[in-house]
Design a protein around this motif. Structure first.
Motif, mmCIF file in Angstrom:
data_model
loop_
_atom_site.group_PDB
_atom_site.id
_atom_site.type_symbol
_atom_site.label_atom_id
_atom_site.label_comp_id
_atom_site.label_asym_id
_atom_site.label_seq_id
_atom_site.Cartn_x
_atom_site.Cartn_y
_atom_site.Cartn_z
ATOM 1 N N GLU A 1 0.828 -1.209 0.000
ATOM 2 C CA GLU A 1 0.000 0.000 0.000
ATOM 3 C C GLU A 1 0.862 1.258 0.000
ATOM 4 N N ASP A 2 2.002 1.217 0.686
ATOM 5 C CA ASP A 2 2.915 2.360 0.655
ATOM 6 C C ASP A 2 3.410 2.628 -0.765
ATOM 7 N N LEU A 3 3.768 1.560 -1.475
ATOM 8 C CA LEU A 3 4.218 1.708 -2.855
ATOM 9 C C LEU A 3 3.086 2.243 -3.729
ATOM 10 N N PHE A 4 1.913 1.669 -3.585
ATOM 11 C CA PHE A 4 0.741 2.107 -4.349
ATOM 12 C C PHE A 4 0.489 3.601 -4.149
ATOM 13 N N ASN A 5 0.611 4.064 -2.921
ATOM 14 C CA ASN A 5 0.300 5.460 -2.618
ATOM 15 C C ASN A 5 1.253 6.439 -3.304
ATOM 16 N N LEU A 6 2.473 6.001 -3.604
ATOM 17 C CA LEU A 6 3.395 6.879 -4.317
ATOM 18 C C LEU A 6 2.891 7.192 -5.729
ATOM 19 N N TYR A 7 2.176 6.247 -6.316
ATOM 20 C CA TYR A 7 1.682 6.397 -7.689
ATOM 21 C C TYR A 7 0.248 6.924 -7.740
ATOM 22 N N LEU A 8 -0.395 7.017 -6.580
ATOM 23 C CA LEU A 8 -1.828 7.288 -6.559
ATOM 24 C C LEU A 8 -2.232 8.594 -7.253
ATOM 25 N N PRO A 9 -1.511 9.727 -7.066
ATOM 26 C CA PRO A 9 -1.951 10.944 -7.764
ATOM 27 C C PRO A 9 -2.012 10.780 -9.283
ATOM 28 N N LEU A 10 -1.018 10.122 -9.856
ATOM 29 C CA LEU A 10 -1.007 9.941 -11.301
ATOM 30 C C LEU A 10 -2.041 8.901 -11.729
ATOM 31 N N LEU A 11 -2.184 7.848 -10.945
ATOM 32 C CA LEU A 11 -3.183 6.830 -11.258
ATOM 33 C C LEU A 11 -4.587 7.427 -11.240
ATOM 34 N N ARG A 12 -4.857 8.224 -10.215
ATOM 35 C CA ARG A 12 -6.175 8.866 -10.097
ATOM 36 C C ARG A 12 -6.411 9.827 -11.264
ATOM 37 N N HIS A 13 -5.368 10.559 -11.654
ATOM 38 C CA HIS A 13 -5.488 11.497 -12.764
ATOM 39 C C HIS A 13 -5.780 10.760 -14.069
ATOM 40 N N GLU A 14 -5.110 9.641 -14.267
ATOM 41 C CA GLU A 14 -5.284 8.861 -15.487
ATOM 42 C C GLU A 14 -6.667 8.211 -15.552
ATOM 43 N N PHE A 15 -7.317 8.076 -14.417
ATOM 44 C CA PHE A 15 -8.590 7.370 -14.344
ATOM 45 C C PHE A 15 -9.781 8.220 -14.799
ATOM 46 N N GLN A 16 -9.561 9.467 -15.138
ATOM 47 C CA GLN A 16 -10.678 10.351 -15.487
ATOM 48 C C GLN A 16 -11.508 9.776 -16.636
ATOM 49 N N TYR A 17 -12.810 9.695 -16.401
ATOM 50 C CA TYR A 17 -13.703 9.230 -17.457
ATOM 51 C C TYR A 17 -13.715 10.244 -18.598
ATOM 52 N N GLY A 18 -13.656 9.719 -19.812
ATOM 53 C CA GLY A 18 -13.696 10.581 -20.987
ATOM 54 C C GLY A 18 -12.331 11.002 -21.471
ATOM 55 N N LEU A 19 -11.389 11.194 -20.542
ATOM 56 C CA LEU A 19 -10.055 11.683 -20.908
ATOM 57 C C LEU A 19 -8.960 10.656 -20.611
ATOM 58 N N GLY A 20 -9.296 9.646 -19.820
ATOM 59 C CA GLY A 20 -8.281 8.744 -19.297
ATOM 60 C C GLY A 20 -7.464 8.021 -20.345
ATOM 61 N N LEU A 21 -8.108 7.558 -21.410
ATOM 62 C CA LEU A 21 -7.364 6.816 -22.421
ATOM 63 C C LEU A 21 -6.330 7.694 -23.111
ATOM 64 N N ALA A 22 -6.690 8.944 -23.380
ATOM 65 C CA ALA A 22 -5.731 9.860 -23.997
ATOM 66 C C ALA A 22 -4.548 10.116 -23.066
ATOM 67 N N LEU A 23 -4.814 10.265 -21.782
ATOM 68 C CA LEU A 23 -3.743 10.458 -20.806
ATOM 69 C C LEU A 23 -2.847 9.223 -20.731
ATOM 70 N N ARG A 24 -3.465 8.065 -20.729
ATOM 71 C CA ARG A 24 -2.698 6.818 -20.647
ATOM 72 C C ARG A 24 -1.803 6.653 -21.872
ATOM 73 N N LYS A 25 -2.354 6.913 -23.037
ATOM 74 C CA LYS A 25 -1.554 6.757 -24.251
ATOM 75 C C LYS A 25 -0.435 7.795 -24.323
ATOM 76 N N GLU A 26 -0.707 9.014 -23.874
ATOM 77 C CA GLU A 26 0.334 10.031 -23.861
ATOM 78 C C GLU A 26 1.457 9.640 -22.900
ATOM 79 N N THR A 27 1.105 9.064 -21.762
ATOM 80 C CA THR A 27 2.121 8.610 -20.816
ATOM 81 C C THR A 27 2.945 7.475 -21.421
ATOM 82 N N LEU A 28 2.282 6.528 -22.072
ATOM 83 C CA LEU A 28 3.004 5.435 -22.720
ATOM 84 C C LEU A 28 3.936 5.966 -23.809
ATOM 85 N N LYS A 29 3.500 7.001 -24.511
ATOM 86 C CA LYS A 29 4.363 7.616 -25.519
ATOM 87 C C LYS A 29 5.587 8.245 -24.853
#
Length: 313
Positions: free
Chosen positions: A244-272
């Motif tokens: 859970e400590d490790l998970f929490n380090l990534y949580l702000p970005l994970l939560r941001h990427e989870f946005q409905y409607g925009l999340g896939l674009a954010l995920r693909k941009e991050t992968l790029k």
């Protein structure tokens, strides 16, 4: 090369793979290769391809077969691959499922058809699919009402488990749905029912809580799959606090990427930005990031990188 099929004991991280396109919207098969290699390098247990995040509904049948063939050949049996086969036509589900298994897939994932309103309708849909596919094709039920509009009750999930041994996995993606996960586990135990694998989605947003409630891992597409892999491994070693400590380090970005409607674009941009694909194009109709979105994502990535460096990670 045929890999071991998914089963009731499947655990770990089955990454929901994106489908790369060029900037003009055509399939980018070179990026399909590099993305597959990226996921393997991050240690994923398996893949799920041609899911909703993989933009499967936007692919032609020829493109679907091309992507499936390319990924299965690239992986070459190193890890199991689940193929998303959801479609309004049962015959299409049957044909794609059998083709996938013939080419070395480990199982198929099926979401319910749209507009199913009652438990009886949901049950009858999956019963028909299970009989069409037969006993030798393992099935993952995809419970994702936010997209399908279909509510799968605990009662109907358990009845399907009882009646069809080929249903070996639940992709748990109801939202909020953690109580459903607990109820499936508790009611199964109380009735000495067959225990199936449960992998969780929703970007991994609730992964620690879901693992503690009896999930076996994750089936989602967060652009930092190594976090999912490491967290699930720590839970498997009864090191939940570290996970859970490790998970929490990534949580702000994970939560941001989870946005409905925009999340896939954010995920693909991050992968790029991570060098996994050449273009972040989302096939239309789909979200497009503006300059503010891009800068915001960059700031969150920089903050995360700094936090990981400070902790020697």
């Amino acid at each position: 090369m045929q890999t071991e099929k998914i089963s009731e004991t499947t655990k770990g991280v089955y990454i929901i793979a994106a489908t790369p396109f060029t900037d003009s919207g055509e399939l980018d098969l070179e990026s399909t290769d590099s993305l597959t290699d990226f996921y393997l390098e991050k240690g994923v247990t398996g893949f799920t391809i041609l899911g909703m995040m993989g933009e499967a509904p936007k692919l032609t049948e020829e493109e679907t077969l091309t992507v499936m063939d390319r990924v299965l050949k690239r992986i070459d049996g190193r890890v199991p691959v689940v193929v998303g086969v959801s479609h309004a036509s049962n015959r299409h589900v049957e044909r794609l499922s059998k083709t996938a298994m013939d080419q070395g897939a480990a199982g198929v994932m099926v979401a319910p058809a749209a507009n199913l309103k009652t438990d009886e309708q949901v049950y009858n849909y999956y019963a028909t699919v299970a009989r069409l596919l037969g006993p030798d094709i393992p099935i993952c039920l995809q419970d994702f009402p936010q997209v399908t509009g279909v509510h799968m009750s605990v009662a109907v999930i358990l009845k399907l488990i009882d009646d069809f041994p080929q249903i070996v996995m639940l992709k748990h993606e109801d939202f909020p749905g953690m109580r459903k996960l607990s109820e499936v586990r508790e009611q199964s135990t109380a009735a000495a029912r067959r225990r199936i694998s449960i992998l969780v989605g929703n970007g991994g947003l609730f992964l620690p809580q879901e693992m503690l409630r009896g999930a076996d891992g994750a089936m989602t597409g967060f652009a930092y799959p190594e976090m999912l892999v490491q967290s699930c491994a720590l839970f498997d070693q009864d090191r939940g606090e570290e996970a859970e400590d490790l998970f929490n380090l990534y949580l702000p970005l994970l939560r941001h990427e989870f946005q409905y409607g925009l999340g896939l674009a954010l995920r693909k941009e991050t992968l790029k930005r991570r060098g996994a694909i050449r273009s972040a194009y989302v096939r239309r109709p789909g979200p497009v990031l503006n300059a503010t979105d891009m800068a915001e994502l960059g700031r969150l990535i920089e903050r995360q990188d700094r936090l990981l460096r400070e902790r020697g990670l």
